[in-house]
Write a protein that holds these residues in place. Sequence first.
Motif, PDB file in Angstrom:
ATOM      1  N   ASP A  93       0.835  -1.204   0.000  1.00  9.40           N
ATOM      2  CA  ASP A  93       0.000   0.000   0.000  1.00  9.40           C
ATOM      3  C   ASP A  93       0.865   1.248   0.000  1.00  9.40           C
ATOM      4  O   ASP A  93       0.616   2.195  -0.733  1.00  9.40           O
ATOM      5  N   THR A  94       1.898   1.248   0.844  1.00 12.38           N
ATOM      6  CA  THR A  94       2.810   2.382   0.913  1.00 12.38           C
ATOM      7  C   THR A  94       3.567   2.543  -0.394  1.00 12.38           C
ATOM      8  O   THR A  94       3.672   3.646  -0.934  1.00 12.38           O
ATOM      9  N   LEU A  95       4.064   1.447  -0.924  1.00 11.33           N
ATOM     10  CA  LEU A  95       4.776   1.502  -2.190  1.00 11.33           C
ATOM     11  C   LEU A  95       3.851   1.961  -3.317  1.00 11.33           C
ATOM     12  O   LEU A  95       4.252   2.737  -4.186  1.00 11.33           O
ATOM     13  N   ASP A  96       2.601   1.528  -3.271  1.00 14.83           N
ATOM     14  CA  ASP A  96       1.625   1.911  -4.286  1.00 14.83           C
ATOM     15  C   ASP A  96       1.408   3.417  -4.310  1.00 14.83           C
ATOM     16  O   ASP A  96       1.204   4.007  -5.361  1.00 14.83           O
ATOM     17  N   GLU A  97       1.451   4.043  -3.148  1.00 12.92           N
ATOM     18  CA  GLU A  97       1.305   5.498  -3.089  1.00 12.92           C
ATOM     19  C   GLU A  97       2.477   6.190  -3.765  1.00 12.92           C
ATOM     20  O   GLU A  97       2.315   7.242  -4.364  1.00 12.92           O
ATOM     21  N   LEU A  98       3.652   5.601  -3.675  1.00  9.05           N
ATOM     22  CA  LEU A  98       4.846   6.191  -4.285  1.00  9.05           C
ATOM     23  C   LEU A  98       4.964   5.831  -5.759  1.00  9.05           C
ATOM     24  O   LEU A  98       5.327   6.666  -6.577  1.00  9.05           O
ATOM     25  N   SER A  99       4.695   4.583  -6.073  1.00  5.21           N
ATOM     26  CA  SER A  99       4.820   4.109  -7.453  1.00  5.21           C
ATOM     27  C   SER A  99       3.918   2.889  -7.668  1.00  5.21           C
ATOM     28  O   SER A  99       4.298   1.773  -7.304  1.00  5.21           O
ATOM     29  N   PRO A 100       2.748   3.097  -8.251  1.00  6.39           N
ATOM     30  CA  PRO A 100       1.855   1.958  -8.489  1.00  6.39           C
ATOM     31  C   PRO A 100       2.508   0.851  -9.323  1.00  6.39           C
ATOM     32  O   PRO A 100       2.316  -0.331  -9.032  1.00  6.39           O
ATOM     33  N   GLN A 101       3.293   1.215 -10.312  1.00  4.95           N
ATOM     34  CA  GLN A 101       3.951   0.206 -11.142  1.00  4.95           C
ATOM     35  C   GLN A 101       4.942  -0.620 -10.331  1.00  4.95           C
ATOM     36  O   GLN A 101       5.049  -1.830 -10.516  1.00  4.95           O
ATOM     37  N   ALA A 102       5.668   0.018  -9.439  1.00  2.00           N
ATOM     38  CA  ALA A 102       6.630  -0.708  -8.611  1.00  2.00           C
ATOM     39  C   ALA A 102       5.906  -1.670  -7.669  1.00  2.00           C
ATOM     40  O   ALA A 102       6.367  -2.789  -7.447  1.00  2.00           O
ATOM     41  N   ALA A 103       4.782  -1.245  -7.115  1.00  2.00           N
ATOM     42  CA  ALA A 103       4.007  -2.114  -6.229  1.00  2.00           C
ATOM     43  C   ALA A 103       3.482  -3.321  -6.997  1.00  2.00           C
ATOM     44  O   ALA A 103       3.527  -4.451  -6.503  1.00  2.00           O
ATOM     45  N   GLU A 104       2.988  -3.102  -8.203  1.00  2.00           N
ATOM     46  CA  GLU A 104       2.489  -4.211  -9.007  1.00  2.00           C
ATOM     47  C   GLU A 104       3.613  -5.172  -9.383  1.00  2.00           C
ATOM     48  O   GLU A 104       3.438  -6.391  -9.344  1.00  2.00           O
ATOM     49  N   ALA A 105       4.766  -4.636  -9.727  1.00  2.25           N
ATOM     50  CA  ALA A 105       5.910  -5.479 -10.080  1.00  2.25           C
ATOM     51  C   ALA A 105       6.382  -6.288  -8.872  1.00  2.25           C
ATOM     52  O   ALA A 105       6.711  -7.474  -8.994  1.00  2.25           O
ATOM     53  N   GLU A 106       6.409  -5.672  -7.701  1.00  2.00           N
ATOM     54  CA  GLU A 106       6.827  -6.374  -6.486  1.00  2.00           C
ATOM     55  C   GLU A 106       5.839  -7.488  -6.144  1.00  2.00           C
ATOM     56  O   GLU A 106       6.235  -8.598  -5.786  1.00  2.00           O
ATOM     57  N   ALA A 107       4.554  -7.211  -6.256  1.00  2.00           N
ATOM     58  CA  ALA A 107       3.545  -8.241  -5.985  1.00  2.00           C
ATOM     59  C   ALA A 107       3.686  -9.392  -6.966  1.00  2.00           C
ATOM     60  O   ALA A 107       3.581 -10.561  -6.579  1.00  2.00           O
ATOM     61  N   ALA A 108       3.940  -9.102  -8.232  1.00  4.27           N
ATOM     62  CA  ALA A 108       4.128 -10.145  -9.235  1.00  4.27           C
ATOM     63  C   ALA A 108       5.352 -10.989  -8.908  1.00  4.27           C
ATOM     64  O   ALA A 108       5.318 -12.218  -9.004  1.00  4.27           O
ATOM     65  N   ARG A 109       6.428 -10.340  -8.498  1.00  2.40           N
ATOM     66  CA  ARG A 109       7.649 -11.069  -8.127  1.00  2.40           C
ATOM     67  C   ARG A 109       7.374 -12.013  -6.959  1.00  2.40           C
ATOM     68  O   ARG A 109       7.796 -13.169  -6.953  1.00  2.40           O
ATOM     69  N   ARG A 110       6.625 -11.540  -5.966  1.00  2.00           N
ATOM     70  CA  ARG A 110       6.315 -12.359  -4.797  1.00  2.00           C
ATOM     71  C   ARG A 110       5.485 -13.577  -5.183  1.00  2.00           C
ATOM     72  O   ARG A 110       5.721 -14.685  -4.681  1.00  2.00           O
ATOM     73  N   VAL A 111       4.518 -13.389  -6.052  1.00  3.38           N
ATOM     74  CA  VAL A 111       3.678 -14.510  -6.493  1.00  3.38           C
ATOM     75  C   VAL A 111       4.525 -15.548  -7.211  1.00  3.38           C
ATOM     76  O   VAL A 111       4.417 -16.740  -6.945  1.00  3.38           O
ATOM     77  N   LEU A 112       5.393 -15.095  -8.113  1.00  5.68           N
ATOM     78  CA  LEU A 112       6.245 -16.044  -8.826  1.00  5.68           C
ATOM     79  C   LEU A 112       7.241 -16.727  -7.899  1.00  5.68           C
ATOM     80  O   LEU A 112       7.533 -17.924  -8.082  1.00  5.68           O
ATOM     81  N   ASP A 113       7.739 -16.004  -6.901  1.00  2.35           N
ATOM     82  CA  ASP A 113       8.642 -16.622  -5.934  1.00  2.35           C
ATOM     83  C   ASP A 113       7.941 -17.738  -5.170  1.00  2.35           C
ATOM     84  O   ASP A 113       8.519 -18.795  -4.930  1.00  2.35           O
ATOM     85  N   ARG A 114       6.701 -17.502  -4.764  1.00  7.34           N
ATOM     86  CA  ARG A 114       5.942 -18.541  -4.056  1.00  7.34           C
ATOM     87  C   ARG A 114       5.694 -19.739  -4.951  1.00  7.34           C
ATOM     88  O   ARG A 114       5.717 -20.877  -4.497  1.00  7.34           O
ATOM     89  N   GLU A 115       5.431 -19.493  -6.230  1.00  3.69           N
ATOM     90  CA  GLU A 115       5.181 -20.588  -7.167  1.00  3.69           C
ATOM     91  C   GLU A 115       6.411 -21.464  -7.365  1.00  3.69           C
ATOM     92  O   GLU A 115       6.290 -22.658  -7.589  1.00  3.69           O
ATOM     93  N   SER A 116       7.580 -20.863  -7.317  1.00  2.00           N
ATOM     94  CA  SER A 116       8.796 -21.635  -7.564  1.00  2.00           C
ATOM     95  C   SER A 116       9.315 -22.332  -6.323  1.00  2.00           C
ATOM     96  O   SER A 116      10.220 -23.141  -6.406  1.00  2.00           O
ATOM     97  N   SER A 117       8.731 -22.037  -5.186  1.00  3.01           N
ATOM     98  CA  SER A 117       9.176 -22.667  -3.930  1.00  3.01           C
ATOM     99  C   SER A 117       8.612 -24.054  -3.764  1.00  3.01           C
ATOM    100  O   SER A 117       7.671 -24.460  -4.246  1.00  3.01           O
TER     101      SER A 117
END
Length: 71
Positions: free
Chosen positions: A47-71
């Motif tokens: 939420d905090t990151l989204d206020e600063l940069s919505p694209q960065a927040a979306e990219a970080e969330a995508a990275r986290r999802v893919l990290d969980r998938e590869s675990s």
Amino acid sequence: MPTDPVGRFLAALDPDHREAIGAKPREEQERLAAAWEEELEEDVELDTLDELSPQAAEAEAARRVLDRESS
């Protein structure tokens, strides 16, 4: 900019992951996009990151999802 969840999720990925996920079946893409949207909604740090940069927040969330998938 894509408006459907899968399109938005794919847009948030880096080019290599975008190509790999884009090659998966639509059902898998939808499942990952749903997990990505859930990550965006539930993580207060994003939420905090989204206020600063919505694209960065979306990219970080995508990275986290893919990290969980590869675990």
